[in-house]
Design a protein around this motif. Structure first.
Motif, mmCIF file in Angstrom:
data_model
loop_
_atom_site.group_PDB
_atom_site.id
_atom_site.type_symbol
_atom_site.label_atom_id
_atom_site.label_comp_id
_atom_site.label_asym_id
_atom_site.label_seq_id
_atom_site.Cartn_x
_atom_site.Cartn_y
_atom_site.Cartn_z
ATOM 1 N N THR A 112 0.840 -1.193 0.000
ATOM 2 C CA THR A 112 0.000 0.000 0.000
ATOM 3 C C THR A 112 0.873 1.240 0.000
ATOM 4 O O THR A 112 1.853 1.314 0.749
ATOM 5 C CB THR A 112 -0.924 0.012 1.228
ATOM 6 O OG1 THR A 112 -1.798 -1.118 1.167
ATOM 7 C CG2 THR A 112 -1.765 1.273 1.282
ATOM 8 N N VAL A 113 0.520 2.200 -0.854
ATOM 9 C CA VAL A 113 1.234 3.470 -0.878
ATOM 10 C C VAL A 113 0.347 4.560 -0.295
ATOM 11 O O VAL A 113 -0.883 4.516 -0.415
ATOM 12 C CB VAL A 113 1.673 3.854 -2.313
ATOM 13 C CG1 VAL A 113 2.757 2.918 -2.799
ATOM 14 C CG2 VAL A 113 0.496 3.864 -3.277
ATOM 15 N N THR A 114 0.982 5.519 0.361
ATOM 16 C CA THR A 114 0.269 6.666 0.931
ATOM 17 C C THR A 114 0.525 7.878 0.053
ATOM 18 O O THR A 114 1.684 8.248 -0.193
ATOM 19 C CB THR A 114 0.739 6.947 2.367
ATOM 20 O OG1 THR A 114 0.464 5.806 3.190
ATOM 21 C CG2 THR A 114 0.002 8.157 2.944
ATOM 22 N N LEU A 115 -0.551 8.495 -0.415
ATOM 23 C CA LEU A 115 -0.495 9.638 -1.322
ATOM 24 C C LEU A 115 -1.002 10.867 -0.582
ATOM 25 O O LEU A 115 -2.000 10.799 0.131
ATOM 26 C CB LEU A 115 -1.338 9.360 -2.566
ATOM 27 C CG LEU A 115 -1.117 7.968 -3.190
ATOM 28 C CD1 LEU A 115 -2.065 7.737 -4.346
ATOM 29 C CD2 LEU A 115 0.327 7.800 -3.635
ATOM 30 N N GLU A 116 -0.307 11.991 -0.771
ATOM 31 C CA GLU A 116 -0.576 13.151 0.073
ATOM 32 C C GLU A 116 -0.719 14.428 -0.753
ATOM 33 O O GLU A 116 0.113 14.727 -1.607
ATOM 34 C CB GLU A 116 0.560 13.294 1.096
ATOM 35 C CG GLU A 116 0.315 14.352 2.152
ATOM 36 C CD GLU A 116 1.396 14.312 3.231
ATOM 37 O OE1 GLU A 116 1.496 15.290 3.977
ATOM 38 O OE2 GLU A 116 2.149 13.303 3.306
ATOM 39 N N TRP A 117 -1.771 15.177 -0.455
ATOM 40 C CA TRP A 117 -2.136 16.392 -1.171
ATOM 41 C C TRP A 117 -2.160 17.591 -0.215
ATOM 42 O O TRP A 117 -2.593 17.468 0.926
ATOM 43 C CB TRP A 117 -3.518 16.248 -1.798
ATOM 44 C CG TRP A 117 -3.575 15.332 -2.976
ATOM 45 C CD1 TRP A 117 -3.552 13.961 -2.975
ATOM 46 C CD2 TRP A 117 -3.677 15.735 -4.345
ATOM 47 N NE1 TRP A 117 -3.636 13.480 -4.253
ATOM 48 C CE2 TRP A 117 -3.726 14.542 -5.113
ATOM 49 C CE3 TRP A 117 -3.755 16.958 -4.990
ATOM 50 C CZ2 TRP A 117 -3.827 14.567 -6.510
ATOM 51 C CZ3 TRP A 117 -3.857 16.991 -6.373
ATOM 52 C CH2 TRP A 117 -3.889 15.802 -7.110
ATOM 53 N N HIS A 118 -1.717 18.766 -0.741
ATOM 54 C CA HIS A 118 -1.798 20.006 0.045
ATOM 55 C C HIS A 118 -1.994 21.202 -0.872
ATOM 56 O O HIS A 118 -1.619 21.171 -2.050
ATOM 57 C CB HIS A 118 -0.532 20.208 0.875
ATOM 58 C CG HIS A 118 -0.373 19.193 1.963
ATOM 59 N ND1 HIS A 118 -1.108 19.221 3.119
ATOM 60 C CD2 HIS A 118 0.429 18.100 2.048
ATOM 61 C CE1 HIS A 118 -0.767 18.206 3.890
ATOM 62 N NE2 HIS A 118 0.162 17.502 3.262
ATOM 63 N N HIS A 119 -2.538 22.266 -0.267
ATOM 64 C CA HIS A 119 -2.729 23.527 -0.993
ATOM 65 C C HIS A 119 -1.382 24.178 -1.296
ATOM 66 O O HIS A 119 -1.120 24.607 -2.420
ATOM 67 C CB HIS A 119 -3.615 24.454 -0.158
ATOM 68 C CG HIS A 119 -3.510 25.902 -0.513
ATOM 69 N ND1 HIS A 119 -3.781 26.364 -1.782
ATOM 70 C CD2 HIS A 119 -3.148 26.987 0.220
ATOM 71 C CE1 HIS A 119 -3.599 27.679 -1.810
ATOM 72 N NE2 HIS A 119 -3.209 28.073 -0.616
ATOM 73 N N GLU A 120 -0.533 24.253 -0.289
ATOM 74 C CA GLU A 120 0.810 24.801 -0.488
ATOM 75 C C GLU A 120 1.810 23.808 0.100
ATOM 76 O O GLU A 120 1.991 22.732 -0.440
ATOM 77 C CB GLU A 120 0.920 26.190 0.145
ATOM 78 C CG GLU A 120 0.116 27.258 -0.596
ATOM 79 C CD GLU A 120 0.246 28.635 0.024
ATOM 80 O OE1 GLU A 120 0.630 28.730 1.212
ATOM 81 O OE2 GLU A 120 -0.044 29.626 -0.681
ATOM 82 N N GLY A 121 2.468 24.182 1.209
ATOM 83 C CA GLY A 121 3.402 23.272 1.847
ATOM 84 C C GLY A 121 2.686 22.202 2.657
ATOM 85 O O GLY A 121 1.458 22.168 2.760
ATOM 86 N N ARG A 122 3.504 21.348 3.261
ATOM 87 C CA ARG A 122 2.955 20.181 3.944
ATOM 88 C C ARG A 122 2.107 20.542 5.159
ATOM 89 O O ARG A 122 1.280 19.731 5.598
ATOM 90 C CB ARG A 122 4.096 19.252 4.365
ATOM 91 C CG ARG A 122 3.639 17.811 4.572
ATOM 92 C CD ARG A 122 4.798 16.879 4.714
ATOM 93 N NE ARG A 122 4.363 15.496 4.604
ATOM 94 C CZ ARG A 122 5.163 14.446 4.683
ATOM 95 N NH1 ARG A 122 6.468 14.633 4.880
ATOM 96 N NH2 ARG A 122 4.691 13.221 4.574
ATOM 97 N N THR A 123 2.298 21.728 5.707
ATOM 98 C CA THR A 123 1.511 22.137 6.872
ATOM 99 C C THR A 123 0.203 22.818 6.482
ATOM 100 O O THR A 123 -0.593 23.164 7.356
ATOM 101 C CB THR A 123 2.322 23.077 7.778
ATOM 102 O OG1 THR A 123 2.694 24.248 7.038
ATOM 103 C CG2 THR A 123 3.572 22.378 8.303
ATOM 104 N N SER A 124 -0.017 23.033 5.199
ATOM 105 C CA SER A 124 -1.244 23.687 4.755
ATOM 106 C C SER A 124 -2.372 22.670 4.608
ATOM 107 O O SER A 124 -2.146 21.459 4.624
ATOM 108 C CB SER A 124 -1.022 24.414 3.422
ATOM 109 O OG SER A 124 -0.761 23.491 2.381
#
Length: 233
Positions: A72-84
């Motif tokens: 399983t792979v984890t895919l990650e989305w954000h508006h700007e940086g990782r804290t957004s």
């Protein structure tokens, strides 16, 4: 949801600007294998070659992520940086993952010509009067979702395509927003399956019921995710 709430939601969407937009930024905590777009704007033309891997998606990067077939792979989305934030909560819709086999992910320069197969989708779940969209789950999980790499697919290089379809303005043709991004991966320990594939663009039509749709009224009791069936392998 009552009608006043529905119309209030529509007005809120109209007031939401680019702060709502998003990009695919990490796969298994790695950013280097992802082909970065120039900005976080969506694709809105289903016939555009950018629908495959976004603007600049035909430009390879030097890194590949090795993943085992069946993992399983984890895919990650954000508006700007990782804290957004991942994406504005008004941007409801499905979350989808595709794969396309390539000889070498670091030299594949024409994603719109590849054969793509779907390995994951999370559309709309309805339980009584409660609606839960794939995007809602993504936001609740800090911009992350997971997809299983089918155990039976062949070893080798692939482009992995992650997609969010925001349907807040999809009541008129061309209103759906496609947020897409591609990562370069190498699958190890695979089998011999050869899934049926589709083209992107090509698999979607602007008039598909999962693309041209009002999500506010009448209240939805079901939803058809665009594209082919999921290959589970």
């Amino acid at each position: 949801m009552q009608l006043p709430a529905l119309f209030s939601a529509a007005l809120l969407v109209a007031a939401t600007g680019v702060k709502a937009h998003t990009t695919f930024q990490y796969i298994n905590d790695a950013s280097a294998p992802i082909r970065p777009p120039p900005n976080n704007n969506p694709i809105q033309n289903v016939a555009s070659t950018d629908l495959a891997c976004n603007v600049n998606g035909a430009v390879p990067v030097s890194s590949k992520l090795s993943v085992a077939a069946g993992s399983t792979v984890t895919l990650e989305w954000h508006h700007e940086g990782r804290t957004s934030e991942a994406i504005d909560s008004s941007h409801l819709g499905p979350v989808i993952t595709y794969l396309a086999k390539v000889p070498d992910a670091t030299t594949a320069t024409s994603p719109s010509s590849l054969g793509w197969f779907k390995i994951f989708q999370d559309g709309l779940t309805v339980s009584g009067s409660t609606q839960t969209w794939g995007v809602t789950k993504l936001i609740a999980n800090g911009g992350k979702y997971t997809s299983k790499i089918p155990a039976s697919i062949a070893s080798g290089d692939y482009l992995l395509r992650s997609e969010i379809i925001a349907l807040h303005s999809a009541g008129s043709s061309g209103g759906a927003q496609f947020y897409v991004g591609c990562a370069q991966i190498t699958v190890t320990g695979g089998g011999s399956a050869s899934p049926a594939t589709v083209k992107l663009p090509g698999a979607y039509s602007a008039s598909d019921p999962g693309i041209l749709i009002s999500i506010y009224y009448p209240v939805l009791t079901s939803y058809t995710v665009p594209g082919p069936a999921v290959f589970t392998g």
